[in-house]
Design a protein around this motif. Structure first.
Motif, PDB file in Angstrom:
ATOM      1  N   ALA A  58      53.442 -29.287   2.726  1.00  0.00           N
ATOM      2  CA  ALA A  58      52.104 -29.142   2.155  1.00  0.00           C
ATOM      3  C   ALA A  58      52.110 -29.486   0.672  1.00  0.00           C
ATOM      4  N   GLY A  59      53.209 -29.133  -0.001  1.00  0.00           N
ATOM      5  CA  GLY A  59      53.334 -29.447  -1.423  1.00  0.00           C
ATOM      6  C   GLY A  59      53.375 -30.945  -1.675  1.00  0.00           C
ATOM      7  N   LYS A  60      54.112 -31.681  -0.840  1.00  0.00           N
ATOM      8  CA  LYS A  60      54.175 -33.138  -0.990  1.00  0.00           C
ATOM      9  C   LYS A  60      52.800 -33.762  -0.790  1.00  0.00           C
ATOM     10  N   ALA A  61      52.064 -33.241   0.195  1.00  0.00           N
ATOM     11  CA  ALA A  61      50.705 -33.744   0.425  1.00  0.00           C
ATOM     12  C   ALA A  61      49.805 -33.442  -0.765  1.00  0.00           C
ATOM     13  N   ALA A  62      49.989 -32.254  -1.368  1.00  0.00           N
ATOM     14  CA  ALA A  62      49.186 -31.877  -2.524  1.00  0.00           C
ATOM     15  C   ALA A  62      49.512 -32.757  -3.734  1.00  0.00           C
ATOM     16  N   VAL A  63      50.792 -33.129  -3.901  1.00  0.00           N
ATOM     17  CA  VAL A  63      51.182 -34.036  -4.984  1.00  0.00           C
ATOM     18  C   VAL A  63      50.516 -35.393  -4.778  1.00  0.00           C
ATOM     19  N   LEU A  72      56.018 -28.659 -10.206  1.00  0.00           N
ATOM     20  CA  LEU A  72      55.841 -27.454  -9.391  1.00  0.00           C
ATOM     21  C   LEU A  72      56.352 -27.673  -7.980  1.00  0.00           C
ATOM     22  N   ALA A  73      56.061 -28.839  -7.418  1.00  0.00           N
ATOM     23  CA  ALA A  73      56.507 -29.123  -6.051  1.00  0.00           C
ATOM     24  C   ALA A  73      58.030 -29.085  -5.958  1.00  0.00           C
ATOM     25  N   ALA A  74      58.709 -29.508  -7.026  1.00  0.00           N
ATOM     26  CA  ALA A  74      60.177 -29.531  -7.014  1.00  0.00           C
ATOM     27  C   ALA A  74      60.770 -28.132  -6.911  1.00  0.00           C
ATOM     28  N   ARG A  75      60.016 -27.114  -7.303  1.00  0.00           N
ATOM     29  CA  ARG A  75      60.536 -25.742  -7.283  1.00  0.00           C
ATOM     30  C   ARG A  75      60.310 -25.043  -5.943  1.00  0.00           C
ATOM     31  N   LEU A  76      59.601 -25.719  -5.024  1.00  0.00           N
ATOM     32  CA  LEU A  76      59.226 -25.064  -3.772  1.00  0.00           C
ATOM     33  C   LEU A  76      60.375 -24.912  -2.778  1.00  0.00           C
ATOM     34  N   ALA A  77      61.257 -25.898  -2.745  1.00  0.00           N
ATOM     35  CA  ALA A  77      62.208 -25.996  -1.631  1.00  0.00           C
ATOM     36  C   ALA A  77      63.330 -24.963  -1.700  1.00  0.00           C
ATOM     37  N   LEU A  78      63.590 -24.338  -0.555  1.00  0.00           N
ATOM     38  CA  LEU A  78      64.767 -23.494  -0.362  1.00  0.00           C
ATOM     39  C   LEU A  78      65.766 -24.262   0.496  1.00  0.00           C
ATOM     40  N   ASN A  79      67.033 -23.914   0.380  1.00  0.00           N
ATOM     41  CA  ASN A  79      68.069 -24.486   1.249  1.00  0.00           C
ATOM     42  C   ASN A  79      69.126 -23.429   1.476  1.00  0.00           C
ATOM     43  N   VAL A  80      70.119 -23.764   2.280  1.00  0.00           N
ATOM     44  CA  VAL A  80      71.168 -22.790   2.627  1.00  0.00           C
ATOM     45  C   VAL A  80      71.870 -22.291   1.369  1.00  0.00           C
ATOM     46  N   ILE A 128      53.840 -12.198 -11.920  1.00  0.00           N
ATOM     47  CA  ILE A 128      53.067 -13.355 -11.467  1.00  0.00           C
ATOM     48  C   ILE A 128      53.961 -14.585 -11.641  1.00  0.00           C
ATOM     49  N   PHE A 129      54.177 -15.312 -10.555  1.00  0.00           N
ATOM     50  CA  PHE A 129      55.087 -16.453 -10.627  1.00  0.00           C
ATOM     51  C   PHE A 129      54.509 -17.637  -9.873  1.00  0.00           C
ATOM     52  N   GLU A 130      54.939 -18.831 -10.274  1.00  0.00           N
ATOM     53  CA  GLU A 130      54.458 -20.058  -9.656  1.00  0.00           C
ATOM     54  C   GLU A 130      55.575 -20.707  -8.857  1.00  0.00           C
ATOM     55  N   ALA A 131      55.217 -21.228  -7.712  1.00  0.00           N
ATOM     56  CA  ALA A 131      56.040 -22.156  -6.935  1.00  0.00           C
ATOM     57  C   ALA A 131      57.306 -21.551  -6.320  1.00  0.00           C
ATOM     58  N   ARG A 132      58.239 -21.040  -7.115  1.00  0.00           N
ATOM     59  CA  ARG A 132      59.565 -20.708  -6.592  1.00  0.00           C
ATOM     60  C   ARG A 132      59.546 -19.481  -5.682  1.00  0.00           C
ATOM     61  N   LEU A 151      54.153  -5.097  -8.006  1.00  0.00           N
ATOM     62  CA  LEU A 151      53.081  -5.904  -7.430  1.00  0.00           C
ATOM     63  C   LEU A 151      53.410  -7.358  -7.718  1.00  0.00           C
ATOM     64  N   LEU A 152      53.425  -8.184  -6.681  1.00  0.00           N
ATOM     65  CA  LEU A 152      53.841  -9.574  -6.790  1.00  0.00           C
ATOM     66  C   LEU A 152      52.672 -10.506  -6.517  1.00  0.00           C
ATOM     67  N   LYS A 153      52.526 -11.532  -7.339  1.00  0.00           N
ATOM     68  CA  LYS A 153      51.551 -12.596  -7.069  1.00  0.00           C
ATOM     69  C   LYS A 153      52.259 -13.935  -7.192  1.00  0.00           C
ATOM     70  N   GLY A 154      52.492 -14.576  -6.049  1.00  0.00           N
ATOM     71  CA  GLY A 154      53.119 -15.882  -6.046  1.00  0.00           C
ATOM     72  C   GLY A 154      52.079 -16.977  -5.994  1.00  0.00           C
ATOM     73  N   GLY A 155      52.514 -18.199  -6.247  1.00  0.00           N
ATOM     74  CA  GLY A 155      51.607 -19.333  -6.192  1.00  0.00           C
ATOM     75  C   GLY A 155      51.172 -19.635  -4.773  1.00  0.00           C
ATOM     76  N   THR A 156      49.947 -20.112  -4.619  1.00  0.00           N
ATOM     77  CA  THR A 156      49.436 -20.432  -3.273  1.00  0.00           C
ATOM     78  C   THR A 156      50.238 -21.553  -2.627  1.00  0.00           C
ATOM     79  N   GLU A 157      50.915 -22.376  -3.442  1.00  0.00           N
ATOM     80  CA  GLU A 157      51.709 -23.465  -2.882  1.00  0.00           C
ATOM     81  C   GLU A 157      52.905 -22.955  -2.066  1.00  0.00           C
ATOM     82  N   ALA A 158      53.308 -21.699  -2.279  1.00  0.00           N
ATOM     83  CA  ALA A 158      54.438 -21.117  -1.540  1.00  0.00           C
ATOM     84  C   ALA A 158      54.000 -19.933  -0.696  1.00  0.00           C
ATOM     85  N   ILE A 159      52.750 -19.913  -0.294  1.00  0.00           N
ATOM     86  CA  ILE A 159      52.197 -18.709   0.330  1.00  0.00           C
ATOM     87  C   ILE A 159      52.891 -18.337   1.637  1.00  0.00           C
ATOM     88  N   ARG A 160      53.283 -19.309   2.438  1.00  0.00           N
ATOM     89  CA  ARG A 160      53.942 -19.014   3.721  1.00  0.00           C
ATOM     90  C   ARG A 160      55.312 -18.384   3.479  1.00  0.00           C
TER      91      ARG A 160
END
Length: 435
Positions: A58-63, A72-80, A128-132, A151-160
């Motif tokens: 979804a982030g790539k589509a938004a970019v 911001l999109a670069a900070r979204l990805a998790l890996n092992v 309050i944090f963005e992306a990661r 209380l945590l508020k993350g960016g909507t780009e990482a909502i799932r």
């Protein structure tokens, strides 16, 4: 009064009530709780990666649609590797010495009257944090160990990813403390409401763009801890080892350009320009895909396009280059154009290194090491709730210690001030050992 306000108020109260139950747990039980959280995250790794892949797509589509920056999109990805580092960090936080109730000072005020200063949780934190998405469990672990509600508020780009990680954590802690101890809010409207609740929220920690941080600072009475920008400098001294310098500079700029601890400005001693070493550094950066802009001197001597300003956080494979006369000039440049985050000197001259380390007024100051070391996990804190450039309270990567305050405890035997006012008793103010 809006429905959102009531919901936010309930969440804030649940976080405060949960914090008090958390503080009442023994150190061993809080530690065990964190070990459980870490292992539950490890167990759920396949599901976390699957859900995170949806956020990344979804982030790539938004970019592509121009709705999200590549940084911001670069900070979204998790890996092992990231998840394993996250799990290791939470285990490290669980194993650290008990932070709550640590004795800092003992004073005998008078015979039979002892005063103690001990560490204590701050209360309820709003982060309050963005992306990661990996920031969510890191911050939650620090709050749990330090006995704070959250209380945590993350960016909507990482909502799932945020929703899943929050559920894993709250399911893990639910048998010992209420799930509401760690709350998740998802809308800007909720944040606006929470920022007005200075009676329920004790500290706001924004992690994101300078625009986000400044907005938070301008719209709340609650104390704010954080940094608005990460304009990090690396200074190449005349006495630098060129091979070391190339490695450090490339790491500082290219290891993770979107990070707040990436190099944004390269300062060059004028002698390195005159003898060609600076040209070698510039070419190495350009070969690594870094786009460079220069101050007037660098524009003239190194044929770089003119930089529009000298205090920009690029968060990309872009950097500013400036030429300075000496170490003193480098320090002055940093104080004029820096953000107080992280600065580096590259030199084999120990006197120049000590001058730089002791004179630069930033949260992190390094000698012959990459700016990328400015990180809570790399500092051995297990994780960080953020990086603070404020000289008040906590500075640099903020771990458990930065989420504590102190309280005074006085133990007496029916003592009254009037006995001292009348002269019947005298203060001794004797410092007592804490060990």
């Amino acid at each position: 009064m809006t429905g959102n306000y009531m919901d936010c108020k309930i969440q804030a109260r649940l976080a405060r009530a949960g914090a008090r139950k958390l503080q009442a747990l023994s150190s061993e039980r809080r530690s065990a709780l964190l070990h459980r959280v870490a292992e539950d995250i490890r167990k759920e790794r396949p599901r976390i990666l699957d859900i995170n892949a949806e956020d990344v797509a979804a982030g790539k589509a938004a970019v592509a649609a121009g709705r999200l920056s590549e940084a911001l999109a670069a900070r979204l990805a998790l890996n092992v590797r990231k998840i394993e580092a996250l799990v290791d960090g939470i285990h490290a936080i669980a194993d650290m010495a008990e932070p709550i109730g640590r004795l800092l000072k003992r004073t005998e005020l008078a015979r039979g009257l002892e005063l103690r200063q001990v560490t204590a949780p701050i209360g309820v934190l709003l982060v309050i944090f963005e992306a990661r998405p990996d920031a969510l469990p890191q911050v939650a672990a620090l709050a749990l160990r330090s006995g704070n509600g959250l209380l945590l508020k993350g960016g909507t780009e990482a909502i799932r990813s945020n929703r899943l990680l929050h559920k894993i954590i709250t399911d893990s802690i639910g048998s010992l403390v209420p799930a509401g101890t760690i709350g998740l809010v998802e809308t800007r409207e909720e944040i606006a409401e929470l920022l007005e609740m200075d009676e329920l929220v004790d500290l706001v920690i924004p992690r994101g763009s300078s625009e986000l941080v400044r907005h938070i600072q301008a719209n709340t009475k609650i104390p704010v801890l954080g940094h608005a920008e990460g304009v990090c400098h690396v200074y190449l001294d005349d006495a630098a080892d060129l091979d070391k310098a190339v490695d450090v500079i490339l790491d500082a700029k290219t290891d993770y350009p979107a990070a707040c601890n990436a190099m944004e400005t390269l300062l060059l001693h004028q002698a390195t320009v005159e003898d060609g070493r600076a040209q070698h550094i510039v070419e190495s950066l350009q070969q690594a895909g870094v786009q460079l802009y220069g101050d007037p001197v660098a524009h003239r001597t190194l044929s770089l396009p003119v930089a529009e300003c000298l205090n920009r956080e690029h968060s990309d494979l872009i950097a500013t280059v400036a030429v300075v006369e000496d170490t003193h000039a480098a320090i002055d440049h940093i104080h004029t154009h820096g953000s107080g985050h992280t600065e580096v000197i590259l030199t084999e001259d120990s006197e120049a290194a000590e001058l730089f380390l002791n004179s630069v007024d930033s949260a992190c100051v390094f000698h012959n090491a990459s700016t990328r070391f400015a990180d809570g996990f790399r500092f051995g804190l297990g994780a960080e709730v953020g990086i603070s450039t404020s000289p008040i309270h906590a500075r640099g990567p903020v771990g458990v210690e930065g989420l504590l305050t102190t309280r005074w405890q006085l133990r007496g035997c029916g003592d009254v001030v009037s006995d001292f006012s009348s002269g019947d008793r005298e203060f001794t103010h004797r410092v007592l050992p804490t060990g």
